[in-house]
Design a protein around this motif. Structure first.
Motif, PDB file in Angstrom:
ATOM      1  N   LEU A 144      70.083  34.027  34.549  1.00  0.00           N
ATOM      2  CA  LEU A 144      69.024  35.046  34.501  1.00  0.00           C
ATOM      3  C   LEU A 144      67.960  34.673  35.521  1.00  0.00           C
ATOM      4  O   LEU A 144      67.620  33.501  35.680  1.00  0.00           O
ATOM      5  N   THR A 145      67.451  35.685  36.245  1.00  0.00           N
ATOM      6  CA  THR A 145      66.256  35.511  37.080  1.00  0.00           C
ATOM      7  C   THR A 145      65.188  36.412  36.481  1.00  0.00           C
ATOM      8  O   THR A 145      65.419  37.625  36.352  1.00  0.00           O
ATOM      9  N   PHE A 146      64.054  35.822  36.045  1.00  0.00           N
ATOM     10  CA  PHE A 146      63.061  36.582  35.280  1.00  0.00           C
ATOM     11  C   PHE A 146      61.685  36.551  35.956  1.00  0.00           C
ATOM     12  O   PHE A 146      61.216  35.494  36.383  1.00  0.00           O
ATOM     13  N   THR A 147      61.030  37.710  36.034  1.00  0.00           N
ATOM     14  CA  THR A 147      59.725  37.821  36.696  1.00  0.00           C
ATOM     15  C   THR A 147      58.621  37.149  35.879  1.00  0.00           C
ATOM     16  O   THR A 147      58.184  37.675  34.859  1.00  0.00           O
ATOM     17  N   THR A 148      58.128  36.017  36.397  1.00  0.00           N
ATOM     18  CA  THR A 148      56.969  35.389  35.757  1.00  0.00           C
ATOM     19  C   THR A 148      55.681  36.046  36.249  1.00  0.00           C
ATOM     20  O   THR A 148      54.758  36.279  35.490  1.00  0.00           O
ATOM     21  N   LYS A 149      55.633  36.338  37.559  1.00  0.00           N
ATOM     22  CA  LYS A 149      54.483  37.015  38.179  1.00  0.00           C
ATOM     23  C   LYS A 149      55.012  37.818  39.354  1.00  0.00           C
ATOM     24  O   LYS A 149      55.597  37.255  40.275  1.00  0.00           O
ATOM     25  N   HIS A 150      54.811  39.140  39.315  1.00  0.00           N
ATOM     26  CA  HIS A 150      55.236  39.987  40.428  1.00  0.00           C
ATOM     27  C   HIS A 150      54.058  40.148  41.384  1.00  0.00           C
ATOM     28  O   HIS A 150      53.036  39.470  41.253  1.00  0.00           O
ATOM     29  N   HIS A 151      54.175  41.036  42.367  1.00  0.00           N
ATOM     30  CA  HIS A 151      53.132  41.130  43.393  1.00  0.00           C
ATOM     31  C   HIS A 151      51.751  41.470  42.821  1.00  0.00           C
ATOM     32  O   HIS A 151      50.734  41.158  43.449  1.00  0.00           O
ATOM     33  N   ASP A 152      51.693  42.113  41.639  1.00  0.00           N
ATOM     34  CA  ASP A 152      50.397  42.543  41.082  1.00  0.00           C
ATOM     35  C   ASP A 152      49.597  41.371  40.525  1.00  0.00           C
ATOM     36  O   ASP A 152      48.452  41.521  40.114  1.00  0.00           O
ATOM     37  N   GLY A 153      50.215  40.178  40.469  1.00  0.00           N
ATOM     38  CA  GLY A 153      49.478  38.981  40.075  1.00  0.00           C
ATOM     39  C   GLY A 153      49.368  38.748  38.588  1.00  0.00           C
ATOM     40  O   GLY A 153      48.802  37.738  38.148  1.00  0.00           O
ATOM     41  N   PHE A 154      49.920  39.672  37.771  1.00  0.00           N
ATOM     42  CA  PHE A 154      49.819  39.491  36.320  1.00  0.00           C
ATOM     43  C   PHE A 154      50.845  38.467  35.839  1.00  0.00           C
ATOM     44  O   PHE A 154      52.041  38.613  36.107  1.00  0.00           O
ATOM     45  N   CYS A 155      50.367  37.464  35.122  1.00  0.00           N
ATOM     46  CA  CYS A 155      51.235  36.350  34.708  1.00  0.00           C
ATOM     47  C   CYS A 155      51.734  36.556  33.289  1.00  0.00           C
ATOM     48  O   CYS A 155      50.938  36.754  32.368  1.00  0.00           O
ATOM     49  N   LEU A 156      53.075  36.505  33.129  1.00  0.00           N
ATOM     50  CA  LEU A 156      53.651  36.678  31.792  1.00  0.00           C
ATOM     51  C   LEU A 156      53.639  35.367  31.018  1.00  0.00           C
ATOM     52  O   LEU A 156      54.252  35.271  29.954  1.00  0.00           O
ATOM     53  N   TRP A 157      52.961  34.364  31.545  1.00  0.00           N
ATOM     54  CA  TRP A 157      52.754  33.114  30.812  1.00  0.00           C
ATOM     55  C   TRP A 157      51.246  32.825  30.825  1.00  0.00           C
ATOM     56  O   TRP A 157      50.507  33.333  31.681  1.00  0.00           O
ATOM     57  N   PRO A 158      50.748  32.016  29.878  1.00  0.00           N
ATOM     58  CA  PRO A 158      49.294  31.770  29.786  1.00  0.00           C
ATOM     59  C   PRO A 158      48.825  30.750  30.818  1.00  0.00           C
ATOM     60  O   PRO A 158      48.428  29.638  30.484  1.00  0.00           O
ATOM     61  N   SER A 159      48.863  31.124  32.097  1.00  0.00           N
ATOM     62  CA  SER A 159      48.456  30.202  33.164  1.00  0.00           C
ATOM     63  C   SER A 159      46.999  29.806  32.990  1.00  0.00           C
ATOM     64  O   SER A 159      46.158  30.633  32.629  1.00  0.00           O
ATOM     65  N   LYS A 160      46.694  28.555  33.274  1.00  0.00           N
ATOM     66  CA  LYS A 160      45.290  28.148  33.153  1.00  0.00           C
ATOM     67  C   LYS A 160      44.558  28.285  34.492  1.00  0.00           C
ATOM     68  O   LYS A 160      43.391  27.930  34.620  1.00  0.00           O
ATOM     69  N   TYR A 161      45.254  28.850  35.495  1.00  0.00           N
ATOM     70  CA  TYR A 161      44.635  28.968  36.827  1.00  0.00           C
ATOM     71  C   TYR A 161      44.132  30.377  37.129  1.00  0.00           C
ATOM     72  O   TYR A 161      43.674  30.647  38.241  1.00  0.00           O
ATOM     73  N   THR A 162      44.274  31.272  36.175  1.00  0.00           N
ATOM     74  CA  THR A 162      43.734  32.620  36.321  1.00  0.00           C
ATOM     75  C   THR A 162      43.559  33.213  34.926  1.00  0.00           C
ATOM     76  O   THR A 162      44.245  32.812  33.988  1.00  0.00           O
ATOM     77  N   ASP A 163      42.631  34.200  34.813  1.00  0.00           N
ATOM     78  CA  ASP A 163      42.474  34.901  33.533  1.00  0.00           C
ATOM     79  C   ASP A 163      43.457  36.041  33.418  1.00  0.00           C
ATOM     80  O   ASP A 163      43.574  36.668  32.353  1.00  0.00           O
ATOM     81  N   TYR A 164      44.128  36.377  34.532  1.00  0.00           N
ATOM     82  CA  TYR A 164      44.973  37.574  34.572  1.00  0.00           C
ATOM     83  C   TYR A 164      46.372  37.249  34.047  1.00  0.00           C
ATOM     84  O   TYR A 164      47.359  37.220  34.787  1.00  0.00           O
ATOM     85  N   THR A 165      46.377  36.950  32.736  1.00  0.00           N
ATOM     86  CA  THR A 165      47.647  36.515  32.138  1.00  0.00           C
ATOM     87  C   THR A 165      47.906  37.248  30.823  1.00  0.00           C
ATOM     88  O   THR A 165      47.048  37.959  30.302  1.00  0.00           O
ATOM     89  N   ILE A 166      49.051  36.943  30.277  1.00  0.00           N
ATOM     90  CA  ILE A 166      49.470  37.554  29.005  1.00  0.00           C
ATOM     91  C   ILE A 166      48.444  37.276  27.909  1.00  0.00           C
ATOM     92  O   ILE A 166      48.301  38.082  26.979  1.00  0.00           O
ATOM     93  N   GLU A 167      47.689  36.202  28.027  1.00  0.00           N
ATOM     94  CA  GLU A 167      46.656  35.896  27.000  1.00  0.00           C
ATOM     95  C   GLU A 167      45.555  36.952  26.987  1.00  0.00           C
ATOM     96  O   GLU A 167      44.877  37.131  25.980  1.00  0.00           O
ATOM     97  N   SER A 168      45.387  37.657  28.123  1.00  0.00           N
ATOM     98  CA  SER A 168      44.321  38.682  28.198  1.00  0.00           C
ATOM     99  C   SER A 168      44.839  40.032  27.684  1.00  0.00           C
ATOM    100  O   SER A 168      44.154  41.041  27.753  1.00  0.00           O
ATOM    101  N   SER A 169      46.076  40.035  27.199  1.00  0.00           N
ATOM    102  CA  SER A 169      46.650  41.306  26.688  1.00  0.00           C
ATOM    103  C   SER A 169      46.658  41.272  25.158  1.00  0.00           C
ATOM    104  O   SER A 169      46.543  40.187  24.563  1.00  0.00           O
ATOM    105  N   PRO A 170      46.817  42.411  24.515  1.00  0.00           N
ATOM    106  CA  PRO A 170      46.914  42.425  23.042  1.00  0.00           C
ATOM    107  C   PRO A 170      48.099  41.611  22.544  1.00  0.00           C
ATOM    108  O   PRO A 170      48.091  41.097  21.432  1.00  0.00           O
ATOM    109  N   TYR A 171      49.133  41.459  23.384  1.00  0.00           N
ATOM    110  CA  TYR A 171      50.340  40.730  22.959  1.00  0.00           C
ATOM    111  C   TYR A 171      50.064  39.241  22.826  1.00  0.00           C
ATOM    112  O   TYR A 171      50.520  38.587  21.893  1.00  0.00           O
ATOM    113  N   LYS A 172      49.361  38.704  23.775  1.00  0.00           N
ATOM    114  CA  LYS A 172      48.887  37.312  23.793  1.00  0.00           C
ATOM    115  C   LYS A 172      49.956  36.235  23.924  1.00  0.00           C
ATOM    116  O   LYS A 172      49.772  35.234  24.597  1.00  0.00           O
ATOM    117  N   LYS A 173      51.122  36.429  23.326  1.00  0.00           N
ATOM    118  CA  LYS A 173      52.096  35.326  23.254  1.00  0.00           C
ATOM    119  C   LYS A 173      52.765  35.058  24.606  1.00  0.00           C
ATOM    120  O   LYS A 173      52.824  35.931  25.465  1.00  0.00           O
TER     121      LYS A 173
END
Ligand SMILES: C[C@@H]1N[C@@H](C#Cc2ccccc2)[C@H](O)[C@@H]1O
Length: 438
Positions: free
Chosen positions: A95-124
């Motif tokens: 499997l090849t899975f998108t962690t971060k596409h060109h829009d910069g949104f991170c599907l993991w809780p990166s500590k190097y930006t606020d623009y991550t899954i933690e900033s979404s209602p899903y959070k996990k």
């Protein structure tokens, strides 16, 4: 050759066990999932005619309105195990899975930006859910990472001013930090699939791309990285100024398949393919021709017959469910693979003269050649012309094991006779037991 500090550091294929496993995958799955999945390729009633995951670049979508989609992302019923089981049934090996596409949104809780899954209602941590579920099903996971990051203030398309270079130096450190984070948080990761490396800023960063690749491989020995990451010090990508591949495999086959073995220049390679004509993220309306299961099976056979892997892309909806066409393709490919995967897994280029009926693959390290047949001639006789160093001892239908009669022709060719009166309605495989000619 042109002297290079930051060109390829290896000629020829990587021959270690990790790369040998990669070489034998045959069939893979790509998944593109992110904020673009919410828009579904449309905005305020208008349909975007570009790739759905690029909708932020469409003039109809104000960046500010796209960038707050993180506040909506909440796939409450997302089930990574269901994804992994569908992939297992389909017969994919990686499997090849998108962690971060060109829009910069991170599907993991990166500590190097606020623009991550933690900033979404899903959070996990979606990346963790996916990596764990697929690894549990025995499917190797590779992480897609876009270097280009439209959201990050220090991203630059080019380096024209001193300020550009200062900002991009910060961006390069940010990139290195995020990649370190991904490899440390998800140690099951077998490799990284880089994208978004075509702009001048990256082409001017050859030395950095070289040191970054070496650094990442020092973190995870055996890590597999394709040719999209690197640039040499002259701005060449994929192959350096001497024409030598920079990377463990050639990563240029995006929505296209090599025509002949010569086109792959003796490199390992994969082809990543959309089921619609284009578009990787979910779109309500798929563009152009939608590939049938038979077409996807033929593309798989074509890629493996030329020594590569074929990776089919799936674009789940924002809620994590797959569209019915993708579910059907996965199921039908899986049914075919259940019967015929011997001709796909751990197979390589056979080097026999291509025939109209389909494709040859050869089992690595064994005297077995497979004929994957898509076009049955009215004569019912399939012509083969083995390479001079082999003779065919036996021909057998893979499904049902029925032995087939053969008739020798001139010039080392033979006819394989299909059983009279048998109708073939799906692509099928004939196994040729071969013997080396002394
Ligand atoms: C794997 C694929 N690479 C990305 C791209 C692109 C692209 C960018 C510019 C011109 C042509 C293609 C797509 O968005 C998807 O992620």
């Amino acid at each position: 050759p042109i002297p290079l500090q930051h060109g390829a550091h290896r000629t020829g294929k990587r021959m270690d066990a990790d790369m040998a496993k990669w070489r034998g995958y045959g069939l893979g799955q790509f998944i593109h999932w992110g904020l673009y999945s919410i828009l579904e390729g449309k905005y305020k009633g208008k349909y975007y005619n570009g790739a759905a995951e690029w909708i932020r670049s469409w003039k109809e979508v104000p960046n500010a309105e796209y960038d707050v989609l993180n506040k909506q992302f909440n796939p409450a019923t997302f089930n990574a195990t269901a994804w992994a089981k569908m992939a297992k049934q389909m017969g994919v090996k990686y499997l090849t899975f998108t962690t971060k596409h060109h829009d910069g949104f991170c599907l993991w809780p990166s500590k190097y930006t606020d623009y991550t899954i933690e900033s979404s209602p899903y959070k996990k941590d979606i990346v963790k859910e996916v990596v764990d579920a697929y690894t549990k099903e025995g499917i190797d996971v590779y992480l897609y990472f876009s270097i280009m990051d439209w959201h990050h203030p220090d991203w630059r398309y080019d380096l024209k001013t001193k300020e550009d270079s200062i900002a991009f130096d910060r961006f390069k450190l940010f990139t290195k930090n995020q990649l370190t984070e991904l490899l440390q948080r998800y140690p099951q990761t077998k490799g990284l699939w880089f994208d978004g490396t075509w702009d001048n800023s990256w082409k001017k960063s050859g030395a950095f791309t070289d040191s970054l690749e070496q650094y990442l491989k020092s973190l995870v020995p055996g890590l597999i990285i394709g040719s999209r990451l690197r640039a040499d010090e002259k701005g060449n990508r994929h192959v350096d100024a001497n024409g030598v591949l920079m990377g463990d495999y050639e990563q240029g086959w995006e929505r296209k398949i090599p025509k002949t073995y010569a086109d792959v220049h003796g490199n390992d390679w994969d082809c990543v393919m959309t089921i619609p004509e284009n578009g990787w993220g979910y779109a309500e309306k798929w563009m152009g021709h939608w590939k049938t299961t038979n077409e996807l099976i033929e593309m798989t056979a074509q890629c493996v017959s030329l020594g590569g892997n074929f990776v089919v892309n799936f674009g789940p909806k924002a809620d994590g469910s797959f569209r019915k066409e993708e579910i059907a393709n996965a199921k039908e490919i899986g049914e075919w693979m259940k019967i015929n995967s011997d001709a796909i897994y751990n197979c390589e280029y056979a080097g026999w003269e291509k025939q109209d009926w389909g494709y040859y693959t050869k089992k690595r390290g064994e005297d077995k050649v497979y004929m994957i047949v898509f076009n049955v001639p009215l004569s019912g006789s399939l012509k083969i012309k083995p390479s001079a160093n082999y003779v065919v001892e036996k021909a057998t239908l893979l499904e049902g094991k029925q032995q087939l009669s053969t008739e020798k022709l001139d010039y080392g060719a033979s006819f394989i006779q299909l059983p009279k009166g048998k109708t073939f309605v799906k692509p099928f495989v004939i196994v040729l037991d071969i013997k080396p000619v002394k």
